[in-house]
Design a protein around this motif. Sequence first.
Motif, mmCIF file in Angstrom:
data_model
loop_
_atom_site.group_PDB
_atom_site.id
_atom_site.type_symbol
_atom_site.label_atom_id
_atom_site.label_comp_id
_atom_site.label_asym_id
_atom_site.label_seq_id
_atom_site.Cartn_x
_atom_site.Cartn_y
_atom_site.Cartn_z
ATOM 1 N N GLY A 21 1.106 -0.707 12.051
ATOM 2 C CA GLY A 21 0.689 -1.287 13.330
ATOM 3 C C GLY A 21 0.697 -0.734 14.668
ATOM 4 O O GLY A 21 0.011 -0.897 15.501
ATOM 5 N N ARG A 22 1.777 -0.031 14.696
ATOM 6 C CA ARG A 22 2.069 0.796 15.922
ATOM 7 C C ARG A 22 1.317 2.202 15.834
ATOM 8 O O ARG A 22 1.683 3.101 17.189
ATOM 9 C CB ARG A 22 3.649 1.013 16.071
ATOM 10 C CG ARG A 22 4.479 -0.533 16.504
ATOM 11 C CD ARG A 22 5.783 -0.041 16.759
ATOM 12 N NE ARG A 22 6.416 0.579 15.747
ATOM 13 C CZ ARG A 22 7.447 0.183 14.850
ATOM 14 N NH1 ARG A 22 7.656 -1.317 14.822
ATOM 15 N NH2 ARG A 22 7.935 0.711 13.891
ATOM 16 N N GLY A 23 0.698 2.481 14.886
ATOM 17 C CA GLY A 23 -0.006 3.625 14.968
ATOM 18 C C GLY A 23 0.875 4.964 14.424
ATOM 19 O O GLY A 23 0.480 6.054 14.488
ATOM 20 N N THR A 24 1.793 4.804 13.703
ATOM 21 C CA THR A 24 2.947 5.695 13.041
ATOM 22 C C THR A 24 2.756 5.469 11.564
ATOM 23 O O THR A 24 3.321 4.624 11.117
ATOM 24 C CB THR A 24 4.090 5.474 13.598
ATOM 25 O OG1 THR A 24 4.143 5.585 14.999
ATOM 26 C CG2 THR A 24 5.064 6.661 12.915
ATOM 27 N N ALA A 25 2.016 6.442 10.813
ATOM 28 C CA ALA A 25 2.095 6.455 9.320
ATOM 29 C C ALA A 25 3.290 7.132 8.806
ATOM 30 O O ALA A 25 3.630 8.078 9.043
ATOM 31 C CB ALA A 25 0.725 7.130 8.943
ATOM 32 N N ILE A 26 4.120 6.255 8.167
ATOM 33 C CA ILE A 26 5.268 6.817 7.696
ATOM 34 C C ILE A 26 5.354 6.794 6.275
ATOM 35 O O ILE A 26 6.160 7.470 5.556
ATOM 36 C CB ILE A 26 6.754 6.014 7.959
ATOM 37 C CG1 ILE A 26 6.606 4.477 7.500
ATOM 38 C CG2 ILE A 26 6.813 5.755 9.724
ATOM 39 C CD1 ILE A 26 7.734 3.590 7.860
ATOM 40 N N ASP A 27 4.273 6.523 5.748
ATOM 41 C CA ASP A 27 4.169 6.576 4.060
ATOM 42 C C ASP A 27 3.423 7.634 3.796
ATOM 43 O O ASP A 27 2.880 7.673 2.620
ATOM 44 C CB ASP A 27 3.697 5.149 3.591
ATOM 45 C CG ASP A 27 2.335 4.922 4.108
ATOM 46 O OD1 ASP A 27 2.076 5.628 5.125
ATOM 47 O OD2 ASP A 27 1.572 4.030 3.594
#
Length: 86
Positions: A21-27
Amino acid sequence: MGTDPEARRAIAQRAIDRAKGRGTAIDTDPAFLALLEEWIGGEIDMKAMRLRYLEMTALQVAERRGSRNSLSGINPSESSYEVTKE
């Protein structure tokens, strides 16, 4: 570690969703996902997960810097003057 795997998986998914949602793909990082599965399974705690991930990312950065420096032929411990002097 009293939290069951289903609850841990839900916690992890909420964190992944917030990051997206914040624009950071951690997956998208396989190393992160492997550590996440160990945490979900109760094999490691969050502190160990964090430390291992920081170690892995530091190693990846060092390897990238090393390969970039070796491609340019520059030793990062030498000043530019020492390199041009030769």
